[in-house]
Design a protein around this motif. Structure first.
Motif, short mmCIF file in Angstrom:
data_model
loop_
_atom_site.label_atom_id
_atom_site.label_comp_id
_atom_site.label_asym_id
_atom_site.label_seq_id
_atom_site.Cartn_x
_atom_site.Cartn_y
_atom_site.Cartn_z
N ARG A 17 13.51 8.47 2.06
CA ARG A 17 13.07 7.22 1.44
C ARG A 17 11.63 7.32 1.01
N ALA A 19 8.61 4.55 0.70
CA ALA A 19 8.43 3.19 1.22
C ALA A 19 7.03 2.66 0.92
N PRO A 20 6.69 2.47 -0.33
CA PRO A 20 5.33 2.04 -0.65
C PRO A 20 5.08 0.57 -0.31
N SER A 21 3.82 0.28 -0.01
CA SER A 21 3.39 -1.11 0.12
C SER A 21 2.88 -1.54 -1.25
N GLU A 53 7.66 -2.15 0.94
CA GLU A 53 7.19 -2.71 2.21
C GLU A 53 6.19 -3.83 1.91
N TYR A 195 4.37 -4.50 11.03
CA TYR A 195 4.64 -3.37 10.17
C TYR A 195 5.45 -2.24 10.83
N ARG A 213 6.17 11.41 4.53
CA ARG A 213 5.13 10.43 4.18
C ARG A 213 3.76 11.04 4.41
N HIS A 217 -0.04 8.31 8.48
CA HIS A 217 0.92 7.60 9.34
C HIS A 217 1.23 8.34 10.63
N1 GLU Z 1 4.27 1.46 3.43
C1 GLU Z 1 3.57 2.61 3.86
C2 GLU Z 1 2.51 2.99 2.86
O1 GLU Z 1 2.56 2.57 1.71
C3 GLU Z 1 4.47 3.81 4.06
C4 GLU Z 1 5.23 3.72 5.31
C5 GLU Z 1 6.10 4.89 5.60
O2 GLU Z 1 6.34 5.74 4.72
O3 GLU Z 1 6.60 4.94 6.72
O4 GLU Z 1 1.59 3.69 3.20
#
Ligand code: GLU
Length: 495
Positions: A17, A19-21, A53, A195, A213, A217
């Protein structure tokens, strides 16, 4: 080639996946993460999920979501599922929180912010690392009466003992002691989930097998693994990609150049070139620098990921782009040229597709970007600014006093030639070449003495592809006008 990351028998289960904010444009680091997650899923014929996200309501915007979707479409990183929005999954998060409370994996904590501040302050004065002390864990708080004035948060009951250990696809074994981890808040006092908790529920529900990612993180991962285990989920494999820095090794920012995907489009980079270039930021396949998307998919098995940060090198990107420009078909280049001339509001009826393609053929090997192609078209379409000192100097250095009358006579001759059809491409490069050769031999001057002023006055540049080929694209009336203005300006300057 077998991959350390995936057992071949499991390859059908690969689900990655991005998963951008949605708090800004899709920047180059995010695009690289998306690319790796996409390529990995494609390699194993898995599924690539897009998840937005957006739970941070203050910072998330619809425009940013659109910019992410547009950026991914531009890079042709199509998602198989999604976009899923976390804000649409609130009921599911509440359900899981209720389940965790019921199972004793989570508990209410009534400590007020002031109380927690005081607790941390005390820990600091005692030389301890500030962390929640578990005061509302059920076994500690037995008999305590919750204060009526405080709305409780929900905390995850983190294991006390042992280590969280995982084999990172990029960084190898990572081990974090549970004693380092707090009882994380998973729901705020207003009931909204936090989050790290949402990420876990989503990764679980979306059956994500590989979380690829940014390494910003890494610290979240042990917390997420613990929650995941408490929920009885199967842990994905994690791969944390080192940052992309600017060419000076500093954190990437606008001062280094384009950082958003859409800006790369604006600056004239080809999506396939950006994908090719980005793939090499933190990954390699031998010494290969230029490869197709198909090659990337065939090779990208989760191995050969670099441990160290990469540096964005715009010169190399331009070099890669040049390669893709050479390979691009005419229809694509024509479409891009038209799009970019529209942005600049530059147009002329005479600049037919035939004329544009003739120009493309002349310059495609000497440009690095599509914007440079548009610059060349502007050199044809816009009369040069004769007040530009570069033009005056360029002409003056070619028009030496002794040859001046002859050169002017030649230019005058070309300007006044009546047999030339007044339409672009009506007078062929061969016709022009012959004419120029005759003139220089008749007047006893050298080719550059004639060609250089013509280049400056007709195209505003001292260097162009063969001047006969360039002139053959311009309508004769334009050649005549530009030479006339040039000669007049030159005479004026001499006075
Ligand atoms: N939403 C997070 C971001 O944009 C990424 C989270 C993830 O990949 O677990 O940095």
């Amino acid at each position: 080639m077998s991959s350390p990351a995936v057992n071949q028998t499991e390859s059908a289960l690969v689900r990655t996946r991005f998963a951008p904010s949605p708090t800004g444009f899709l920047h180059i680091g995010g695009a690289r993460t998306a690319l790796f997650a996409w390529a990995f899923a494609r390699h194993f014929r898995g599924r690539f999920v897009l998840r937005i996200e957006d739970t941070d309501l203050e910072r998330s915007t619809a425009e940013a979501t659109q910019a992410i979707v547009d950026g991914m479409a531009w890079l042709k990183l199509e998602a198989d599922e999604g976009p899923f929005f976390q804000t649409k999954r609130m009921d599911r998060y509440r359900e899981v929180i209720a389940q965790m409370l019921a199972q004793g994996n989570a508990y209410y904590c009534w400590a007020s912010p002031e109380e927690l501040d005081a607790m941390r302050e005390l820990q600091r004065t005692q030389g301890l690392k500030p962390r929640y002390d578990g005061r509302w864990r059920p076994e500690k708080a037995a008999g305590s009466v919750p204060p009526a004035a405080v709305l409780p948060v929900v905390r995850f009951r983190n294991p006390d003992e042992g280590y969280v250990v995982w084999q990172d696809m990029v960084k190898g074994t990572i081990s974090i002691a549970n004693s380092e981890l707090d009882d994380l808040i998973i729901a705020r006092s207003d009931g909204t989930p936090t989050y790290n908790f949402c990420v876990v529920v989503d990764d679980l529900d979306m059956q994500i097998s590989h979380v690829i990612r940014g390494d910003d993180h890494v610290n979240n991962t042990p917390r997420q693994i613990n929650i995941l285990r408490a929920l009885g989920g199967r842990e994905p494999l994690y791969g944390h990609l080192p940052m992309i820095h600017g060419s000076d090794g500093q954190k990437l920012s606008k001062r280094h150049g384009a950082v958003s995907v859409i800006e790369f489009d604006r600056q004239g980079f080809i999506p396939d070139a950006v994908v090719n270039y980005l793939a090499r930021l933190g990954w390699s396949h031998g010494d290969d620098e230029l490869f197709t998307r198909e090659d990337l998919i065939a090779w990208f098995d989760g191995s050969a990921l670099s441990h160290s940060p990469s540096q964005l090198d715009y010169d190399k990107l331009r070099w890669v782009n040049q390669h893709y420009l050479k390979k691009a078909d005419d229809a694509y280049l024509l479409g891009e040229l038209r799009r970019r001339l529209d942005w600049r509001s530059v147009a002329a009826a005479w600049f037919s597709d035939r004329a544009a393609c003739a120009l493309i053929a002349l310059v495609r090997d000497r440009i690095n970007t599509l914007e440079e192609l548009a610059d060349w078209a502007c050199s044809m379409l816009i009369d040069p600014d004769l007040d530009d000192p570069a033009i005056a100097e360029g002409v003056a250095s070619a028009l030496k006093a002794e040859a001046l009358p002859a050169v002017k006579a030649c230019l005058d001759h070309i300007k006044n030639m009546s047999q030339i059809p007044d339409e672009a491409l009506g007078w062929t490069a061969a016709d022009i070449s012959l004419e120029i050769k005759n003139l220089i031999s008749t007047y006893g001057i050298k080719m550059p003495q004639l060609a250089i002023p013509m280049r400056w006055w007709c195209f505003g540049r001292g260097q162009t592809p063969a001047v006969d080929a360039m002139l053959s694209i311009l309508p004769h009336s334009l050649i005549a006008k530009r030479l006339e203005f040039g000669l007049a300006k030159h005479d004026g300057t001499l006075k």
